[in-house]
Scaffold this motif. Structure first.
Motif, mmCIF file in Angstrom:
data_model
loop_
_atom_site.group_PDB
_atom_site.id
_atom_site.type_symbol
_atom_site.label_atom_id
_atom_site.label_comp_id
_atom_site.label_asym_id
_atom_site.label_seq_id
_atom_site.Cartn_x
_atom_site.Cartn_y
_atom_site.Cartn_z
ATOM 1 N N SER A 26 41.549 28.648 34.337
ATOM 2 C CA SER A 26 40.249 28.812 33.688
ATOM 3 C C SER A 26 39.224 29.259 34.723
ATOM 4 C CB SER A 26 39.796 27.495 33.051
ATOM 5 O OG SER A 26 40.674 27.106 32.011
ATOM 6 N N TYR A 60 43.198 40.281 38.330
ATOM 7 C CA TYR A 60 44.250 40.454 37.324
ATOM 8 C C TYR A 60 44.527 41.944 37.210
ATOM 9 C CZ TYR A 60 46.482 39.993 32.655
ATOM 10 O OH TYR A 60 47.343 40.020 31.588
ATOM 11 N N SER A 132 45.119 37.853 25.567
ATOM 12 C CA SER A 132 43.732 38.196 25.234
ATOM 13 C C SER A 132 43.014 37.052 24.520
ATOM 14 C CB SER A 132 43.670 39.472 24.395
ATOM 15 O OG SER A 132 44.190 39.253 23.099
ATOM 16 N N CYS A 134 42.981 34.075 25.433
ATOM 17 C CA CYS A 134 42.462 33.189 26.481
ATOM 18 C C CYS A 134 41.200 33.741 27.118
ATOM 19 C CB CYS A 134 43.508 32.993 27.579
ATOM 20 S SG CYS A 134 45.050 32.317 26.984
ATOM 21 N N ILE A 135 40.861 34.977 26.807
ATOM 22 C CA ILE A 135 39.697 35.638 27.419
ATOM 23 C C ILE A 135 38.484 35.406 26.531
ATOM 24 C CG2 ILE A 135 38.750 37.844 28.207
ATOM 25 C CD1 ILE A 135 41.740 38.702 28.683
ATOM 26 N N LYS A 136 37.500 34.718 27.080
ATOM 27 C CA LYS A 136 36.320 34.316 26.317
ATOM 28 C C LYS A 136 35.166 35.303 26.430
ATOM 29 C CE LYS A 136 38.706 30.891 25.056
ATOM 30 N NZ LYS A 136 39.419 31.059 23.808
ATOM 31 N N SER A 138 34.112 39.394 28.454
ATOM 32 C CA SER A 138 34.534 40.535 29.259
ATOM 33 C C SER A 138 33.328 41.429 29.483
ATOM 34 C CB SER A 138 35.631 41.316 28.533
ATOM 35 O OG SER A 138 35.939 42.507 29.218
ATOM 36 N N LEU A 154 36.035 38.783 33.762
ATOM 37 C CA LEU A 154 36.517 38.059 32.589
ATOM 38 C C LEU A 154 36.264 36.566 32.771
ATOM 39 C CD1 LEU A 154 40.103 39.589 32.143
ATOM 40 C CD2 LEU A 154 37.945 40.428 31.173
ATOM 41 N N VAL A 156 38.029 33.279 31.531
ATOM 42 C CA VAL A 156 39.267 32.886 30.876
ATOM 43 C C VAL A 156 39.318 31.373 30.710
ATOM 44 C CG1 VAL A 156 40.525 34.898 31.755
ATOM 45 C CG2 VAL A 156 40.623 32.757 33.024
ATOM 46 N N LYS A 157 40.032 30.943 29.693
ATOM 47 C CA LYS A 157 40.227 29.517 29.427
ATOM 48 C C LYS A 157 41.712 29.281 29.182
ATOM 49 C CE LYS A 157 39.030 25.283 28.085
ATOM 50 N NZ LYS A 157 38.992 24.261 29.073
ATOM 51 N N MET A 159 44.499 30.267 30.704
ATOM 52 C CA MET A 159 45.368 31.451 30.742
ATOM 53 C C MET A 159 46.732 31.015 31.285
ATOM 54 S SD MET A 159 44.569 34.924 32.828
ATOM 55 C CE MET A 159 45.419 36.435 32.481
#
Length: 184
Positions: A26, A60, A132, A134-136, A138, A154, A156-157, A159
């Protein structure tokens, strides 16, 4: 058992991770593929600042598809990592702590991972739509002209990742192959 970790990564975090560990990551992750990496290295060669502070950060290797209406991002599956191998050691030496991609890395990258107590995470190829989720958020922060290869920030949460190469250079691809061959 999955380990939950957050960015930015520190040596206290990276040194606890072992090849084969399942991770839920995260925090903030930056995207960059080969075109963006080439531009980053050119900036360094010219003595200029990078468009992001990479110290303690994770990159990433992804070129996401365009998002559909109401979505944060499109499919975001990993790119084959060896395409960044000529650039990665220099970025690791500048403080990059993690890379996410798929596939093997060369010996120079593995040496730089060990030298800098960094980590190479694997993401599941072909699971871009799942990742995608998990991506909160961008946001393009550099090289918008590169389209899918622009550098994005990004959030992320959880991932899902696997540690492929740890700070000691243990490599899950080699460990897995050895264990398989010993089992048959």
């Amino acid at each position: 058992m999955e380990k939950k970790i957050s960015t930015p990564l520190t040596e206290e975090i990276t040194k606890t991770l072992r090849a084969g560990d399942s991770i839920l990551l995260s925090g903030i992750v930056y995207t960059a593929r080969d075109a963006a990496h080439g531009r980053l290295i050119n900036l360094l060669d010219e003595g200029k600042e990078l468009p992001l502070n990479i110290n303690g950060e994770v990159i990433y290797y992804v070129g996401p598809t365009p998002e559909k209406p109401g979505e944060v991002i499109g499919s975001a599956g990993p790119t084959t990592s060896y395409r960044m191998d000529s650039y990665a050691p220099r970025l690791l030496d500048l403080g990059l702590k993690g890379m996410i991609g798929k596939g093997a890395r060369d010996e120079e990258v593995i040496s730089a991972i060990k030298r800098n107590n960094a980590i190479y995470f694997g993401a599941i190829g072909g699971a871009g739509a799942l990742i995608s989720k998990c991506i909160k958020s961008s946001e393009v922060i550099a090289y918008d002209d590169l389209g899918a290869e622009a550098i994005r920030k990004l959030e992320v949460k959880d991932m899902p990742l696997v540690v492929i190469i740890d700070t000691e250079g243990n490599n899950l691809y080699e460990i897995g192959k050895k264990e398989y061959l010993e089992s048959i």
